[in-house]
Design an enzyme around this catalytic site. Structure first.
Site, PDB file in Angstrom:
ATOM      1  CG  ASP A  67      -0.280  -0.507   2.494  1.00 52.30           C
ATOM      2  OD1 ASP A  67       0.961  -0.402   2.603  1.00 52.30           O
ATOM      3  OD2 ASP A  67      -0.993  -1.005   3.380  1.00 52.30           O
ATOM      4  CG  ASN A 136      -8.510  -1.344  12.299  1.00 56.72           C
ATOM      5  OD1 ASN A 136      -7.516  -1.911  11.844  1.00 56.72           O
ATOM      6  ND2 ASN A 136      -9.060  -0.314  11.698  1.00 56.72           N
TER       7      ASN A 136
HETATM    8  C1  GLP Z   1       0.176  -0.159   8.334  1.00 62.94           C
HETATM    9  C2  GLP Z   1       0.254  -1.034   7.106  1.00 62.94           C
HETATM   10  C3  GLP Z   1      -0.039  -2.484   7.426  1.00 62.94           C
HETATM   11  C4  GLP Z   1       0.701  -2.937   8.671  1.00 62.94           C
HETATM   12  C5  GLP Z   1       0.319  -2.065   9.827  1.00 62.94           C
HETATM   13  C6  GLP Z   1       0.947  -2.495  11.152  1.00 62.94           C
HETATM   14  O1  GLP Z   1      -1.112   0.220   8.633  1.00 62.94           O
HETATM   15  N1  GLP Z   1      -0.631  -0.602   6.088  1.00 62.94           N
HETATM   16  O2  GLP Z   1       0.334  -3.274   6.318  1.00 62.94           O
HETATM   17  O3  GLP Z   1       0.386  -4.277   8.947  1.00 62.94           O
HETATM   18  O4  GLP Z   1       0.746  -0.749   9.499  1.00 62.94           O
HETATM   19  O5  GLP Z   1       2.096  -1.769  11.430  1.00 62.94           O
HETATM   20  P1  GLP Z   1       3.030  -2.015  12.682  1.00 62.94           P
HETATM   21  O6  GLP Z   1       3.884  -3.178  12.316  1.00 62.94           O
HETATM   22  O7  GLP Z   1       3.823  -0.747  12.797  1.00 62.94           O
HETATM   23  O8  GLP Z   1       2.171  -2.274  13.841  1.00 62.94           O
END
Ligand code: GLP
Length: 244
Positions: A67, A136
């Protein structure tokens, strides 16, 4: 669904990176979908190390970001492509033309998402899709309510996602409110999915995820129906307890 419990992030990083290296050694032109986020940083760090140690080349590998934020250019500090460059791409020999990420500042975001979807269809499916999880239950930026047959598209980000991903910004209206994300159907088409859920702050969502049947309210639950899905976690005690 397989659950792999490790006692530390270091062990997780070792396991996951070995899987990537093995995959490249078996199929040099492997296709990977890479997640961003704090969770993956030690994994990419280890992957760089192991690629060097084992002299594994990424020259034939094709990589897709999951993304990118809308309104964020690829050289902005908030860009997920920049994140991937800093943590992985700049330290391995992957070819620039094999790196893909939606352009967050394209004139027409819907058209950009459509192009990304076409690119994924043409190149995919992924040999390994690496995922994290949002608080979430989002995967990539498939927020609660995302359909299981959704494809790459423009999405609205929830307030909780914006707050979590930009903790230093006090005003919500100063954070990106949309993104282009790969869809759930493209994630599910992957030959193998590895999801890492680590850290105390992920306990609640891990517990919810393990206790919830497939529902679009918690998008990650769809992964439970994938034939080659692994949950990699360091929440040993919790996972053991829940599985008993
Ligand atoms: C973002 C990304 C996700 C990822 C999430 C969790 O929102 N779009 O792909 O899984 O972050 O991130 P973290 O590993 O910092 O908790």
């Amino acid at each position: 669904m397989q659950i792999k419990n490790f006692s530390s992030i270091t062990e997780i990083a070792e396991y996951v990176t070995k899987e990537f290296i093995n995959q490249i050694q078996q199929k040099p032109n492997s296709i990977f979908y890479f997640a961003t986020g704090q969770t993956q940083i030690p994994i990419y760090q280890k992957l760089v190390e192991l690629a060097k140690e084992s002299e594994t080349s990424f020259k034939e590998v094709t990589a897709f970001n999951l993304d990118e934020y809308l309104g964020v250019s690829h050289d902005s500090p908030n860009s997920f492509l920049l994140y991937m460059r800093q943590h992985l791409y700049d330290s391995i020999d992957i070819r620039d033309e094999n790196i893909h990420c939606p352009n967050g500042v394209a004139d027409d975001a819907t058209e950009e998402a459509k192009k990304y979807k076409e690119l994924l269809t043409k190149a995919g499916p992924a040999d390994i899709c690496l995922l994290g999880i949002g608080p979430n239950g989002h995967i990539a930026f498939n927020e609660p309510g995302s359909f299981f047959d959704s494809t790459a598209r423009v999405v609205d980000l929830t307030d909780i996602t914006r707050q979590t991903n930009f903790p230093e910004i006090r005003k919500l209206n100063q954070t990106p409110n949309q993104a282009i994300t790969i869809g759930i159907s493209e994630i599910m088409a992957s030959k193998r999915i590895v999801q890492t859920i680590t850290g105390e702050h992920k306990l609640d969502i891990l517990k919810k995820f393990l206790n919830t049947n497939l529902t679009t309210d918690l998008p990650a639950t769809v992964l439970k129906s994938h034939p080659n899905y692994e949950l990699v976690t360091d929440q040993k005690t919790l996972a053991d307890q829940l599985l008993r």
